[in-house]
Design a protein around this motif. Structure first.
Motif, PDB file in Angstrom:
ATOM      1  N   GLN A  36       0.837  -1.200   0.000  1.00 31.46           N
ATOM      2  CA  GLN A  36       0.000   0.000   0.000  1.00 31.46           C
ATOM      3  C   GLN A  36       0.872   1.251   0.000  1.00 31.46           C
ATOM      4  O   GLN A  36       1.916   1.300   0.648  1.00 31.46           O
ATOM      5  N   ASP A  38       2.080   5.217   0.703  1.00 34.44           N
ATOM      6  CA  ASP A  38       2.048   6.120   1.852  1.00 34.44           C
ATOM      7  C   ASP A  38       1.268   7.390   1.492  1.00 34.44           C
ATOM      8  O   ASP A  38       1.040   7.700   0.321  1.00 34.44           O
ATOM      9  N   TYR A  39       0.890   8.106   2.550  1.00 33.57           N
ATOM     10  CA  TYR A  39       0.151   9.368   2.381  1.00 33.57           C
ATOM     11  C   TYR A  39       0.890  10.468   3.141  1.00 33.57           C
ATOM     12  O   TYR A  39       1.419  10.235   4.241  1.00 33.57           O
ATOM     13  N   SER A 119      -1.537   5.381   6.129  1.00 35.71           N
ATOM     14  CA  SER A 119      -2.928   5.517   5.691  1.00 35.71           C
ATOM     15  C   SER A 119      -3.336   6.984   5.794  1.00 35.71           C
ATOM     16  O   SER A 119      -2.641   7.806   6.406  1.00 35.71           O
ATOM     17  N   GLN A 120      -4.474   7.310   5.215  1.00 34.18           N
ATOM     18  CA  GLN A 120      -4.953   8.680   5.260  1.00 34.18           C
ATOM     19  C   GLN A 120      -5.292   9.117   6.680  1.00 34.18           C
ATOM     20  O   GLN A 120      -4.962  10.241   7.093  1.00 34.18           O
ATOM     21  N   GLU A 165      -1.962  13.953   0.145  1.00 29.77           N
ATOM     22  CA  GLU A 165      -1.614  13.415  -1.159  1.00 29.77           C
ATOM     23  C   GLU A 165      -0.972  12.038  -0.995  1.00 29.77           C
ATOM     24  O   GLU A 165      -0.398  11.714   0.050  1.00 29.77           O
ATOM     25  N   GLU A 166      -1.095  11.266  -2.055  1.00 28.12           N
ATOM     26  CA  GLU A 166      -0.540   9.908  -2.057  1.00 28.12           C
ATOM     27  C   GLU A 166       0.884   9.945  -2.597  1.00 28.12           C
ATOM     28  O   GLU A 166       1.158  10.553  -3.626  1.00 28.12           O
TER      29      GLU A 166
END
Length: 296
Positions: A36, A38-39, A119-120, A165-166
């Protein structure tokens, strides 16, 4: 071995390298689908001088030493106090991210807070916690000097908490690790298997050459005396001495005899020694008188 030699080796042993490269490609695709990203959450905090400072004739009457040093000095001090190791460990223990970076703006005293989370929710929650702690540090640094409310420096958050932002840094690092490991494993196994196969074929070739050389070895016949001596020495190789070889006699000769007219020898070497001495008949070497006549 340089890169060009390695490339030629990979093409030569493609049946080894291609399956390994395909496995590396499948591992890279699996990594992209499972890892996954990162944010990154970004927050901005502005330091504001006290309202009384704009109308006060003498700023020293506000009794705030940070005004003499400047807002930038208070911004820097609050940054160092916020990214303290103890506070970061508290964030990590509380399930938030400890990847926090604060940058001081110049000439405007603005603190830029960047938080990277898995995560967000973690990224935004950590950014809010860092902003709150930064404001508390600014207030605490002024309380140490007993600054009153009219002379207190204020803080204000400029963003709305939605700067999210991602980032693909985590995925890129994972892909680089998987691809690098796959290429190294492919090169290492290809070189190792090529060396193993080449060594095995080389040993087989040497063994075959040795067998052929020993099987085709022939006896060596050497005269031991002068021209009139009828004694010769026969050296039989070890491999040939264990084999039974015979040259048929001519004109009814018996084994071990030499026929002077035909010059053929028959010998049974099944149990013959390595060195043998045979006395040849006089017809093999002519007499001295005959040789003189032949010279004339």
């Amino acid at each position: 071995m340089d890169f060009w030699d390695l490339t030629k080796l990979v093409f030569r042993r493609w049946y080894i390298a291609v399956p390994l490269l395909l496995a590396t490609a499948f591992a890279a695709v699996y990594t992209m689908n499972t890892v996954q990203p990162d944010y990154k959450a970004t927050a901005y905090v502005q330091l504001i001088p006290p309202p009384e400072a704009s109308i006060a004739k003498d700023i020293k009457t506000l009794r705030n030493p940070w005004l003499d040093l400047g807002l930038g000095a208070l911004n820097t001090a609050a940054t160092y106090a916020t990214v303290d190791k103890r506070f970061l460990n508290q964030l990590k223990t509380g399930g938030m991210s400890d990847n926090v970076v604060i940058t001081n703006g110049y000439p405007a005293p603005i603190a830029t807070i960047e938080v990277i989370g898995s995560s967000q929710a973690i990224a935004t929650g950590t950014a809010d916690a860092v902003v709150k702690h930064f404001n508390d540090v600014v207030k605490s640094l002024q309380d140490d000097y007993a600054v009153q409310t009219p002379g207190r420096i204020l803080t204000r958050r400029l963003d709305t908490g939605t700067n999210l932002e991602e980032t693909g840094g985590k995925v890129k690092r994972a892909l680089v690790a998987v691809l690098g490991a796959g290429v190294l494993v492919t090169a290492g196994l290809t070189i190792a298997l090529d060396a193993l196969m080449s060594g095995r074929f080389r040993r087989r070739g040497k063994r075959g050459e040795t067998e052929v050389d020993e099987s085709v070895a022939e006896p060596v016949i050497t005269p031991t005396g002068g021209p009139g001596d009828r004694t010769v020495k026969i050296q039989v190789p070890p491999q040939a001495s264990r084999q039974q070889s015979a040259v048929p006699a001519v004109n009814g000769g018996t084994p071990g005899e030499t026929n002077g007219s035909k010059g053929s020898v028959r010998r049974t070497a099944e149990h013959a020694p390595t060195d043998a001495t045979i006395v040849l008949p006089s017809s093999v070497y002519p007499k001295r008188g005959d040789r003189r006549d032949s010279r004339r």
